[in-house]
Scaffold this motif. Structure first.
Motif, PDB file in Angstrom:
ATOM      1  N   ILE A   8     -10.839  92.977  84.112  1.00 56.27           N
ATOM      2  CA  ILE A   8      -9.863  93.731  83.328  1.00 56.27           C
ATOM      3  C   ILE A   8      -8.563  92.944  83.427  1.00 56.27           C
ATOM      4  O   ILE A   8      -8.118  92.614  84.530  1.00 56.27           O
ATOM      5  CB  ILE A   8      -9.646  95.151  83.901  1.00 56.27           C
ATOM      6  CG1 ILE A   8     -10.968  95.889  84.108  1.00 56.27           C
ATOM      7  CG2 ILE A   8      -8.662  95.925  83.033  1.00 56.27           C
ATOM      8  CD1 ILE A   8     -11.864  95.996  82.909  1.00 56.27           C
ATOM      9  N   LEU A  25      -7.478 100.080  89.841  1.00 57.24           N
ATOM     10  CA  LEU A  25      -8.706  99.543  89.252  1.00 57.24           C
ATOM     11  C   LEU A  25      -9.627  98.963  90.317  1.00 57.24           C
ATOM     12  O   LEU A  25     -10.845  99.116  90.237  1.00 57.24           O
ATOM     13  CB  LEU A  25      -8.374  98.512  88.177  1.00 57.24           C
ATOM     14  CG  LEU A  25      -7.751  99.102  86.902  1.00 57.24           C
ATOM     15  CD1 LEU A  25      -7.161  98.007  86.031  1.00 57.24           C
ATOM     16  CD2 LEU A  25      -8.766  99.922  86.128  1.00 57.24           C
ATOM     17  N   LEU A  30     -13.361  97.801  89.766  1.00 57.52           N
ATOM     18  CA  LEU A  30     -13.191  96.921  88.614  1.00 57.52           C
ATOM     19  C   LEU A  30     -12.336  95.717  88.982  1.00 57.52           C
ATOM     20  O   LEU A  30     -11.200  95.874  89.444  1.00 57.52           O
ATOM     21  CB  LEU A  30     -12.536  97.697  87.463  1.00 57.52           C
ATOM     22  CG  LEU A  30     -13.349  98.882  86.941  1.00 57.52           C
ATOM     23  CD1 LEU A  30     -12.505  99.743  86.018  1.00 57.52           C
ATOM     24  CD2 LEU A  30     -14.597  98.395  86.236  1.00 57.52           C
ATOM     25  N   THR A  32      -9.795  92.617  88.520  1.00 60.23           N
ATOM     26  CA  THR A  32      -8.644  92.467  87.636  1.00 60.23           C
ATOM     27  C   THR A  32      -8.065  91.061  87.673  1.00 60.23           C
ATOM     28  O   THR A  32      -8.247  90.322  88.638  1.00 60.23           O
ATOM     29  CB  THR A  32      -7.515  93.450  88.013  1.00 60.23           C
ATOM     30  OG1 THR A  32      -7.121  93.198  89.358  1.00 60.23           O
ATOM     31  CG2 THR A  32      -7.949  94.889  87.867  1.00 60.23           C
ATOM     32  N   VAL A 115      -7.161 104.560  84.342  1.00 63.51           N
ATOM     33  CA  VAL A 115      -8.354 104.008  84.993  1.00 63.51           C
ATOM     34  C   VAL A 115      -9.616 104.617  84.397  1.00 63.51           C
ATOM     35  O   VAL A 115     -10.593 103.907  84.131  1.00 63.51           O
ATOM     36  CB  VAL A 115      -8.294 104.214  86.533  1.00 63.51           C
ATOM     37  CG1 VAL A 115      -9.637 103.921  87.175  1.00 63.51           C
ATOM     38  CG2 VAL A 115      -7.202 103.344  87.139  1.00 63.51           C
ATOM     39  N   VAL A 118     -10.151 102.885  81.064  1.00 61.31           N
ATOM     40  CA  VAL A 118     -10.587 101.492  81.238  1.00 61.31           C
ATOM     41  C   VAL A 118     -12.030 101.444  81.725  1.00 61.31           C
ATOM     42  O   VAL A 118     -12.823 100.626  81.263  1.00 61.31           O
ATOM     43  CB  VAL A 118      -9.638 100.736  82.189  1.00 61.31           C
ATOM     44  CG1 VAL A 118     -10.226  99.397  82.603  1.00 61.31           C
ATOM     45  CG2 VAL A 118      -8.274 100.549  81.534  1.00 61.31           C
ATOM     46  N   ARG A 119     -12.386 102.332  82.635  1.00 60.39           N
ATOM     47  CA  ARG A 119     -13.769 102.365  83.134  1.00 60.39           C
ATOM     48  C   ARG A 119     -14.730 102.649  81.978  1.00 60.39           C
ATOM     49  O   ARG A 119     -15.765 101.985  81.851  1.00 60.39           O
ATOM     50  CB  ARG A 119     -13.913 103.418  84.222  1.00 60.39           C
ATOM     51  CG  ARG A 119     -15.316 103.416  84.825  1.00 60.39           C
ATOM     52  CD  ARG A 119     -15.489 104.480  85.847  1.00 60.39           C
ATOM     53  NE  ARG A 119     -14.423 104.390  86.830  1.00 60.39           N
ATOM     54  CZ  ARG A 119     -14.378 105.096  87.926  1.00 60.39           C
ATOM     55  NH1 ARG A 119     -15.341 105.942  88.213  1.00 60.39           N
ATOM     56  NH2 ARG A 119     -13.388 104.971  88.774  1.00 60.39           N
TER      57      ARG A 119
END
Length: 132
Positions: A8, A25, A30, A32, A115, A118-119
């Motif tokens: 991300i 994140l 996730l 980054t 978040v 984005v997930r």
């Protein structure tokens, strides 16, 4: 061996925004990458092909809209785009559609909601479109 998920990319000229999003994140599992402006963000996007780009609208050197246009025009597949805007800033529906903005958050925003968004976008089969 399981393939690593696409990163991300967070592009924001405010260090505290980059820090909070990186931490939140990472807690969500996730990976980054961070950029302090649009030019740095473009270089990272071209090199690492992120699944999602979270970008501020107003940044030095290359603003969020110009970054979004470069992503749309030069990366295939185009990463999902989450736009961060300052208070009072808004974009027309045509601009959002043209740039395939998946979601827009006004500052201040809820890190938890961002978040979650984005997930969902990073898990989507095609991160290049849709609306949130």
């Amino acid at each position: 061996m399981t393939p690593r998920p696409a990163p991300i990319l967070i592009c924001d000229d405010e260090a505290h925004i980059r820090h909070v999003l990186t931490v939140k994140l990472a807690e969500a599992g996730l990976p980054t990458l961070c950029a302090a402006d649009g030019e740095e963000g473009w270089a990272l996007a071209a090199a690492h092909r992120p699944a999602v780009v979270v970008t501020d609208l107003k940044m030095p050197r290359l603003d969020g809209l110009s970054l979004a246009r470069r992503l749309r025009d030069h990366l295939d597949p185009t990463p999902a785009l989450v736009l961060l805007t300052g208070q009072g800033a808004s974009l027309s529906a045509d601009t959002l559609d043209d740039l395939t903005v998946a979601a827009q958050f006004g500052k201040p925003f809820s890190p938890r909601e961002l978040v979650r968004c984005v997930r969902e976008l990073s898990a989507a089969p095609s991160a290049s479109g849709g609306a949130a």
